[in-house]
Design an enzyme around this catalytic site. Structure first.
Site, PDB file in Angstrom:
ATOM      1  N   HIS A  16      36.581 -73.252  19.596  1.00 36.77           N
ATOM      2  CA  HIS A  16      37.421 -72.746  20.677  1.00 36.77           C
ATOM      3  C   HIS A  16      36.990 -71.334  21.023  1.00 36.77           C
ATOM      4  CE1 HIS A  16      40.791 -70.557  18.167  1.00 36.77           C
ATOM      5  NE2 HIS A  16      39.622 -70.438  17.593  1.00 36.77           N
ATOM      6  N   CYS A  25      37.285 -63.285  18.527  1.00 36.87           N
ATOM      7  CA  CYS A  25      37.662 -64.654  18.891  1.00 36.87           C
ATOM      8  C   CYS A  25      37.552 -64.933  20.390  1.00 36.87           C
ATOM      9  CB  CYS A  25      39.055 -64.993  18.380  1.00 36.87           C
ATOM     10  SG  CYS A  25      39.109 -65.078  16.577  1.00 36.87           S
ATOM     11  N   HIS A  29      33.598 -70.081  18.910  1.00 36.79           N
ATOM     12  CA  HIS A  29      33.415 -70.198  17.464  1.00 36.79           C
ATOM     13  C   HIS A  29      34.211 -71.399  16.972  1.00 36.79           C
ATOM     14  CE1 HIS A  29      37.209 -68.077  17.941  1.00 36.79           C
ATOM     15  NE2 HIS A  29      37.515 -68.429  16.692  1.00 36.79           N
ATOM     16  N   HIS A  31      36.354 -73.594  13.535  1.00 36.17           N
ATOM     17  CA  HIS A  31      37.117 -73.530  12.291  1.00 36.17           C
ATOM     18  C   HIS A  31      37.121 -74.897  11.615  1.00 36.17           C
ATOM     19  CE1 HIS A  31      38.777 -69.571  13.193  1.00 36.17           C
ATOM     20  NE2 HIS A  31      39.026 -70.006  14.414  1.00 36.17           N
ATOM     21  N   HIS A  75      35.217 -82.027  15.979  1.00 39.04           N
ATOM     22  CA  HIS A  75      33.914 -81.718  16.570  1.00 39.04           C
ATOM     23  C   HIS A  75      33.963 -81.623  18.097  1.00 39.04           C
ATOM     24  CE1 HIS A  75      32.557 -82.453  12.484  1.00 39.04           C
ATOM     25  NE2 HIS A  75      31.503 -81.716  12.813  1.00 39.04           N
ATOM     26  N   GLU A 136      43.883 -72.383   9.774  1.00 40.15           N
ATOM     27  CA  GLU A 136      42.661 -72.072  10.511  1.00 40.15           C
ATOM     28  C   GLU A 136      41.569 -71.554   9.571  1.00 40.15           C
ATOM     29  OE1 GLU A 136      42.959 -70.165  14.544  1.00 40.15           O
ATOM     30  OE2 GLU A 136      42.059 -68.495  13.452  1.00 40.15           O
TER      31      GLU A 136
END
Length: 150
Positions: A16, A25, A29, A31, A75, A136
């Site tokens: 995201h 952020c 990137h 998680h 994914h 997260e």
């Protein structure tokens, strides 16, 4: 009859970006999310029912969460559809990537709200969603509780 809470845990990888954010952020990137889903209900007391003694079969809960969340978000990359990231989203889609466009800033807080709605809509009427925990990172998570959202 006693109300019982049961929890099933899931994991998935999602990318995201937070448009307009003033930190790292803002960049795309990902998680390794961990989602804990807790439901509450009464165990089935009919001993002729194959689910006798269960609040809900873990397999049935897994099916709901997999279809509504894991299979869609794993994914994939999530973007707010009302930001300039839409250009990047369209480029990624044109190259065969899984992209999810949402109405909200894709923070853990907003994602857990979205997930709660998706799961609640699929649960049997006799089962209530009690809480969700979306982790997260090892040290950061958002929680949703039904009791906070009456």
């Amino acid at each position: 009859m006693s109300k019982i809470r049961i929890t099933k845990q899931f994991s998935f990888e999602t990318g995201h970006a937070l448009f307009g954010y003033d930190g790292k952020c803002k960049n795309v990137h990902g998680h390794s999310y961990k989602l804990s889903v807790t439901v509450i209900g009464n165990p089935i007391t009919d001993n002729s029912n194959v689910k006798f003694g269960m609040v809900i079969d873990f397999t049935d809960l897994k099916k709901i969460v997999k279809e509504e969340i894991v299979d869609q978000f794993d994914h994939a990359t999530v973007f707010n559809k009302n930001t300039p990231h839409i250009e990047l989203a369209n480029e990624l889609k044109s190259r065969g990537h899984d992209v999810i466009l949402v109405e909200y800033q894709p923070t853990s807080e907003n994602m857990v709200i979205d997930f709660a709605k998706r799961i609640q809509d699929r649960l049997p009427k006799t089962i209530e969603l009690h809480s969700l925990k979306l982790q997260e990172t090892e040290t950061s998570f958002a929680e949703w509780y039904a009791s906070d959202n009456l």
